[in-house]
Design an enzyme around this catalytic site. Structure first.
Site, short mmCIF file in Angstrom:
data_model
loop_
_atom_site.label_atom_id
_atom_site.label_comp_id
_atom_site.label_asym_id
_atom_site.label_seq_id
_atom_site.Cartn_x
_atom_site.Cartn_y
_atom_site.Cartn_z
N GLY A 223 -3.82 -9.93 -4.88
CA GLY A 223 -3.96 -10.00 -6.34
C GLY A 223 -5.35 -9.56 -6.72
O GLY A 223 -6.01 -8.84 -5.97
N SER A 224 -5.80 -10.04 -7.86
CA SER A 224 -7.12 -9.59 -8.34
C SER A 224 -8.25 -10.38 -7.66
O SER A 224 -8.04 -11.50 -7.19
CB SER A 224 -7.20 -9.78 -9.85
OG SER A 224 -7.17 -11.15 -10.15
N GLY A 228 -8.51 -14.26 -6.49
CA GLY A 228 -8.81 -14.44 -5.06
C GLY A 228 -9.97 -15.40 -4.86
O GLY A 228 -9.95 -16.25 -3.96
N GLU A 245 -6.08 -9.63 0.02
CA GLU A 245 -5.98 -8.20 -0.30
C GLU A 245 -6.18 -8.07 -1.80
O GLU A 245 -5.26 -8.32 -2.57
CB GLU A 245 -4.61 -7.64 0.12
CG GLU A 245 -4.33 -7.70 1.60
CD GLU A 245 -5.24 -6.80 2.40
OE1 GLU A 245 -5.87 -5.90 1.83
OE2 GLU A 245 -5.35 -7.02 3.62
N CYS A 279 -3.40 -0.71 -6.10
CA CYS A 279 -4.73 -1.17 -5.68
C CYS A 279 -5.63 -0.03 -5.22
O CYS A 279 -6.83 -0.05 -5.42
CB CYS A 279 -4.59 -2.21 -4.58
SG CYS A 279 -3.53 -1.67 -3.23
P1 NAD Z 1 -3.75 -11.65 -10.52
O1 NAD Z 1 -4.87 -12.07 -9.67
O2 NAD Z 1 -3.92 -11.72 -12.00
O3 NAD Z 1 -2.45 -12.52 -10.19
C1 NAD Z 1 -1.89 -12.55 -8.89
C2 NAD Z 1 -1.07 -13.80 -8.70
O4 NAD Z 1 -1.92 -14.91 -8.63
C3 NAD Z 1 -0.07 -14.08 -9.83
O5 NAD Z 1 1.21 -14.19 -9.24
C4 NAD Z 1 -0.51 -15.42 -10.37
O6 NAD Z 1 0.57 -16.26 -10.66
C5 NAD Z 1 -1.30 -16.01 -9.23
N1 NAD Z 1 -2.33 -16.97 -9.67
C6 NAD Z 1 -3.03 -16.96 -10.81
N2 NAD Z 1 -3.90 -18.00 -10.85
C7 NAD Z 1 -3.72 -18.66 -9.69
C8 NAD Z 1 -4.33 -19.82 -9.11
N3 NAD Z 1 -5.29 -20.49 -9.76
N4 NAD Z 1 -3.93 -20.21 -7.90
C9 NAD Z 1 -2.97 -19.53 -7.24
N5 NAD Z 1 -2.36 -18.45 -7.73
C10 NAD Z 1 -2.74 -18.01 -8.94
O7 NAD Z 1 -3.41 -10.18 -10.05
P2 NAD Z 1 -2.32 -9.21 -10.64
O8 NAD Z 1 -2.82 -8.61 -11.90
O9 NAD Z 1 -1.01 -9.86 -10.66
O10 NAD Z 1 -2.26 -8.08 -9.50
C11 NAD Z 1 -3.03 -6.96 -9.56
C12 NAD Z 1 -4.19 -7.08 -8.59
O11 NAD Z 1 -3.68 -7.07 -7.26
C13 NAD Z 1 -5.14 -5.89 -8.66
O12 NAD Z 1 -6.46 -6.34 -8.63
C14 NAD Z 1 -4.80 -5.09 -7.41
O13 NAD Z 1 -5.84 -4.28 -6.93
C15 NAD Z 1 -4.44 -6.18 -6.46
N6 NAD Z 1 -3.64 -5.64 -5.34
C16 NAD Z 1 -4.26 -5.43 -4.14
C17 NAD Z 1 -3.56 -4.88 -3.08
C18 NAD Z 1 -4.23 -4.63 -1.76
O14 NAD Z 1 -3.54 -4.32 -0.80
N7 NAD Z 1 -5.53 -4.73 -1.65
C19 NAD Z 1 -2.20 -4.55 -3.24
C20 NAD Z 1 -1.60 -4.79 -4.47
C21 NAD Z 1 -2.34 -5.33 -5.52
#
Ligand code: NAD
Length: 470
Positions: A223-224, A228, A245, A279
């Site tokens: 995620g973001s 993270g 990631e 990503c």
């Molecule tokens: P995000 O961080 O906003 O959300 C990701 C997930 O985290 C969601 O399902 C959300 O429910 C959960 N979340 C939110 N708050 C939380 C908490 N306090 N505790 C636990 N879980 C929580 O990210 P997004 O916008 O959904 O995804 C896009 C991001 O993912 C981008 O930054 C992208 O670069 C990254 N990404 C990275 C890769 C990689 O391989 N490096 C691959 C795909 C996406």
């Protein structure tokens, strides 16, 4: 209710009502999804904990058979998976069907590791033997993102399960069906109850409950970077390892001796694939000043070919309002800080959905926030440089390091540049290549650890040193 959770091998509905899953194409409600409460998370972790001794001790070949049966069921259900996931992601059904075939192969690939988690014999002497065995950790929390809901699910679950762990999968609430279907297929393939549990819910509720559960031994999150960091802080309190990631701001460096047409094509296609919601989208193109005009013109011409309903160069929907507003914010900033080269506007379209033109800015240097922060949308920044050193400095001058691309016909320059790039993956004279054997991840705010290949196995195993006396 169309979908359901899998807890302890059984279909359950969750105990916190439901939430709507929205179509990115037209913002209609696709279906309702059960919403996990903290109690559901506890049930899932308990089930995974109960299943752990049985799973870790199950014979390797038996586990392999289950993996292969799971992969076959995914292949057999590819159309159904593609229909569900493409509707939730707003992508073509054929693309998801291709990914479904790929993840079935990924499961087959990790089946191979089940019987190769060898340890070491460190010494074998008259009065003792000293060995190291690799052991699973216990319950793993797997948290994939909406932009790769099925691939990332298998990227996490297959190595974690192959290492002998059990898993609680928290599917992304915005695109939840794929992960739940994969977990259901694992049950149908014969995985014992509790080995792979799956639920959906809101991040700050079910996500935090899962991350903070003391019986969860590792969290694998994609995620973001801001989310993270929140998760990593919770894990640090419990000395819990993480695989992270996170984001990217990947550069393409085009040197003055590059094959310019190739470099332009690959920069544009990888920046705007899935509207930049990837990503490793190459969102910064660093161009030697002597070829700047030619590259800017070439990129503008190529970008102008994107259109709604164009099969070869399609513009699809932005995933949700959050992505759309972020894109709007950065485009407005780009108009202040740089020169608009292509796009720059919202696409009005009958029938709903959030659509935006692929947008390119030319900047004098990389000081704009548009050149620094991950946008996760269709925005490309062109930045000029005057020396190899400056190109490398700009490439590294962001908080991320997922992937980088170099175009040059000079091999020495390529090797020198590759070594200096702070990036988990570097592509030279090619771009956007992926392979399940190769490690994926990167330094800085891109995260911790690697997924794919044998590298993904490492975090899910721990060494035990054993001394055996006579
Ligand atoms: P995000 O961080 O906003 O959300 C990701 C997930 O985290 C969601 O399902 C959300 O429910 C959960 N979340 C939110 N708050 C939380 C908490 N306090 N505790 C636990 N879980 C929580 O990210 P997004 O916008 O959904 O995804 C896009 C991001 O993912 C981008 O930054 C992208 O670069 C990254 N990404 C990275 C890769 C990689 O391989 N490096 C691959 C795909 C996406």
């Amino acid at each position: 209710m169309k979908q359901h959770f899998i807890i302890d091998g059984k279909k359950t509905q969750g105990s916190k009502g439901s939430f709507d899953v929205i179509s990115p194409r037209d913002q209609s409600i696709l279906h309702a999804m059960p919403n996990a409460s903290e109690a559901d998370v506890l049930d899932a972790v308990e089930a995974a904990q109960r299943a752990f001794p049985l799973w870790r001790n199950k014979g390797g070949v038996e586990k392999q058979k289950l993996f292969l049966a799971w992969a076959d069921l995914i292949d057999a259900n590819r159309d159904m998976i593609a229909a569900e996931v493409s509707a939730e992601m707003g992508v073509l059904k054929d693309d998801v069907a291709g990914t479904a075939a790929y993840i079935a192969d990924m499961i087959r690939y990790y089946a191979g590791f089940i019987v190769t988690n060898y340890g070491d014999v460190l010494s074998f002497e008259d009065d003792h033997m000293n060995v190291v065995v690799n052991e699973p950790l216990g319950v793993i929390a797997a948290m994939p993102p909406w932009n790769s809901p099925i691939e990332s699910t298998i990227q996490k679950c297959a190595p974690a399960l192959a290492a002998g762990n059990t898993v609680v999968l928290r599917v992304p609430e915005e695109a939840p069906s794929g992960g739940l279907i994969l977990a259901q297929l694992a049950v149908e393939a014969g995985f014992p109850a509790g080995v792979l549990n799956a639920l959906a819910g809101m991040g700050p509720e079910s996500g935090e409950a899962l991350v903070g559960h003391p019986k969860v031994r590792l969290v694998s999150f994609t995620g973001s970077a801001p989310t993270g960091r929140i998760i990593a802080r919770t894990c640090a309190e419990q000395m819990k390892p993480v695989v992270m990631e996170l984001g990217g701001k990947s550069p393409v460096i085009i040197f003055d001796d590059a094959r310019i047409a190739d470099a332009i094509e690959s920069s544009v296609s990888s920046a705007f694939c899935f509207q930049g919601q990837i990503c490793c989208a190459t969102t910064r193109v660093l161009v030697h000043e002597s070829i700047l005009d030619e590259v800017v013109k070439g990129i503008a011409e190529r970008v102008e070919r994107y259109a709604l309903d164009n099969e070869e160069f399609p513009i699809g929907p932005l995933f949700n309002d959050k992505v759309f507003h972020t894109v709007e914010k950065f485009v407005a900033q780009g108009k202040k800080d740089g020169t608009l080269v292509a796009g720059g506007g919202v696409i009005e379209r009958d029938g709903g959905g959030r659509y935006h033109q692929p947008t390119v800015f030319l900047f004098k240097d990389d000081s704009s926030v548009v050149c620094k922060e991950e946008i996760f949308g269709p925005v490309l920044a062109i930045i000029p440089f005057s020396s190899d050193e400056e190109a490398i400095t700009i490439a590294n001058n962001v908080d991320y390091g997922l992937a980088a691309t170099v175009y040059s016909e000079n091999r020495q320059r390529i090797f020198k540049t590759i070594r200096q790039l702070e990036s988990g993956t570097v592509w030279a004279n090619c771009n956007f290549k992926f392979n399940m054997h190769m490690p994926w991840g990167g330094p800085k705010s891109t995260g911790i650890g690697r997924e794919f290949g044998k590298y993904a196995m490492k975090p899910y195993l721990q060494e035990k040193n054993i001394w055996i006396g006579n």
